[in-house]
Write an enzyme that holds these catalytic residues in place. Structure first.
Site, short mmCIF file in Angstrom:
data_model
loop_
_atom_site.label_atom_id
_atom_site.label_comp_id
_atom_site.label_asym_id
_atom_site.label_seq_id
_atom_site.Cartn_x
_atom_site.Cartn_y
_atom_site.Cartn_z
N LYS A 80 0.85 -1.18 0.00
CA LYS A 80 0.00 0.00 0.00
C LYS A 80 0.89 1.23 0.00
O LYS A 80 1.98 1.23 0.58
CB LYS A 80 -0.86 0.02 1.27
N SER A 151 -12.67 0.26 -10.09
CA SER A 151 -12.94 -1.06 -9.51
C SER A 151 -14.14 -1.02 -8.57
O SER A 151 -14.53 -2.05 -8.02
CB SER A 151 -11.70 -1.57 -8.77
N LEU A 185 -21.24 6.69 1.58
CA LEU A 185 -21.95 6.63 0.31
C LEU A 185 -21.06 7.05 -0.86
O LEU A 185 -21.48 7.75 -1.77
CB LEU A 185 -23.21 7.50 0.37
N GLY A 186 -19.80 6.63 -0.80
CA GLY A 186 -18.90 6.88 -1.93
C GLY A 186 -19.28 5.96 -3.08
O GLY A 186 -20.38 5.38 -3.09
N ALA A 187 -18.37 5.79 -4.02
CA ALA A 187 -18.67 5.00 -5.21
C ALA A 187 -19.10 3.58 -4.85
O ALA A 187 -20.00 3.01 -5.47
CB ALA A 187 -17.46 4.97 -6.14
N VAL A 188 -18.48 3.00 -3.80
CA VAL A 188 -18.84 1.63 -3.41
C VAL A 188 -20.13 1.62 -2.59
O VAL A 188 -21.08 0.90 -2.90
CB VAL A 188 -17.69 0.96 -2.62
N GLY A 189 -20.18 2.45 -1.54
CA GLY A 189 -21.35 2.46 -0.65
C GLY A 189 -22.64 2.74 -1.41
O GLY A 189 -23.67 2.07 -1.18
N ALA A 263 -14.98 -1.26 3.78
CA ALA A 263 -13.88 -0.52 4.42
C ALA A 263 -12.79 -1.51 4.85
O ALA A 263 -13.09 -2.58 5.37
CB ALA A 263 -14.40 0.25 5.62
C1 HCI Z 1 -8.14 -2.55 -2.36
O1 HCI Z 1 -8.90 -3.50 -2.56
O2 HCI Z 1 -8.04 -2.03 -1.25
C2 HCI Z 1 -7.29 -2.03 -3.46
C3 HCI Z 1 -7.36 -2.87 -4.68
C4 HCI Z 1 -6.09 -2.81 -5.44
C5 HCI Z 1 -5.56 -3.95 -5.91
C6 HCI Z 1 -4.41 -3.91 -6.63
C7 HCI Z 1 -3.78 -2.72 -6.86
C8 HCI Z 1 -4.32 -1.58 -6.39
C9 HCI Z 1 -5.47 -1.61 -5.69
#
Ligand code: HCI
Length: 354
Positions: A80, A151, A185-189, A263
């Site tokens: 990360k 994603s 309530l972002g893109a996922v929520g 989250a």
């Molecule tokens: C995530 O699921 O938190 C991030 C997903 C992801 C996977 C691979 C590269 C960047 C972000």
């Protein structure tokens, strides 16, 4: 926890940091594991109270990525990146932000492909286009730039199937009338809200942004203030905003039957997971439930999957969760513990956790 405790207690492989005087940005890249492949995970951008907090966040999130990749059986390790900003993102001029991304790309190139980034809280596909334009390895570029785009829809689909599986585990076989409390309530929520609404669920939602709350209200959701969501009585609580929302005290008092959200690092510690288990509350561990985003990015960009193949694998999150529930019952261990065991096995480290 002191920074010394964070660093000496971390089981990952590398933390790289850089402070840049000109932009005022502090960069952290945490590579947790490359056992299954190059480390991957998004770039999180925000202001932190201290640089120690930024390092702490990066290391914990990188560890969660290792578990997420293993649980989803993806050929990647966990990492990360965190960029601690000198001012809120919206206050940064475009050229200032671009320079920060250029420096970030420079740092990533120094790591020689051992860490691949992607979008996370505070970064978008457009930002990945820029990072990649500077020659650094990044997933999740816009489709126009040759990437697989956002994603978020895949993450939300994964959370949705995890909600269905978790509800079934507490005896709810149909989401119609099921009370689902969504935090964030972002893109996922927002997409989690839409999918659950289509199944007839009763939604209780919150966000710090009133515009997003209005949008959810227009979809028929009941809106409550941010500080009220943890007190709401629900069948499913879905944390889709920040991590660390469930500590032991919350686990002791929350009035829900299942916790299932996107989250990362929702539990502050394993004691919180143990308390949920003691109360018989189902936990869909976040690194399982939120795997859809990683499945989308790695599936499309590394494994060459079609959108349909990605969807099939994302739906497989429900099977992984059911396996977690069975392991928990058989072993008499919490869902959190059972999911970590499963991920450890996929990392070839069976039995390493006590
Ligand atoms: C995530 O699921 O938190 C991030 C997903 C992801 C996977 C691979 C590269 C960047 C972000």
């Amino acid at each position: 926890m002191s920074i010394e405790d964070v660093i000496t207690g971390w089981d990952g492989s590398l933390v790289a940091t850089r402070y840049d005087r000109e932009t005022g940005a502090f960069f952290v890249v945490a590579i947790h594991s490359r056992e299954r492949g190059p480390a991957a995970g998004g770039t999180r951008v925000k202001q932190y109270d201290s640089y120690a907090d930024a390092v702490t966040d990066a290391t914990r999130l990188a560890g969660a990525m290792t578990l997420k990749m293993a649980a989803a059986d993806l050929p990647m390790g966990g990492g990360k990146a965190v960029i601690a900003l000198p001012a809120p993102r919206r206050e940064l001029a475009d050229d200032h932000w671009r320079r920060i991304l250029e420096l970030h790309a420079e740092n990533l190139k120094t790591l020689g492909g051992s860490y691949w980034t992607g979008p996370d809280l505070g970064t978008s596909s457009a930002d990945m286009d820029v990072v990649c334009g500077f020659g650094a390895p990044a997933f999740g570029r816009s489709e126009a730039a040759g990437g697989s785009g956002s994603s978020a829809p895949a993450t939300a689909l994964g959370v949705h199937v995890a909600i269905v599986a978790s509800a079934a585990e507490v005896g709810i076989d149909d989401l119609a009338g099921c009370r689902i409390a969504v935090q964030g309530l972002g893109a996922v929520g927002m997409e989690v809200v839409e999918l659950a609404r289509k199944d007839g669920a009763h939604l209780i939602v919150t966000d710090i942004d009133p515009v997003l709350c209005e949008r959810a209200a227009a979809l028929g959701a009941e809106v409550v203030p941010p500080d009220a969501i943890l007190g709401v009585e629900s069948d499913v609580f879905s944390p889709c905003a920040v991590g660390g929302v469930i500590d032991v005290d919350v686990a002791r008092t929350i009035r829900t039957r299942a916790v299932v959200g996107s989250a990362n690092n929702v539990l502050t510690d394993t004691a919180a997971g143990d308390e949920l288990a003691r109360r018989g509350i189902v936990l869909a561990p976040d690194f399982v439930a939120s795997g859809g985003g990683a499945i989308h990015l790695i599936g499309r960009e590394v494994l060459g999957w079609t959108a349909e193949e990605v969807a099939t694998h994302v739906e497989g999150i429900a099977d992984t969760l059911r396996e977690v529930f069975v392991r928990s019952r058989v072993g008499g261990i919490s869902h959190d513990h059972a999911a970590r065991d499963l991920a450890d096995e996929r990392l070839g480290r069976a039995g390493s956790r006590v």
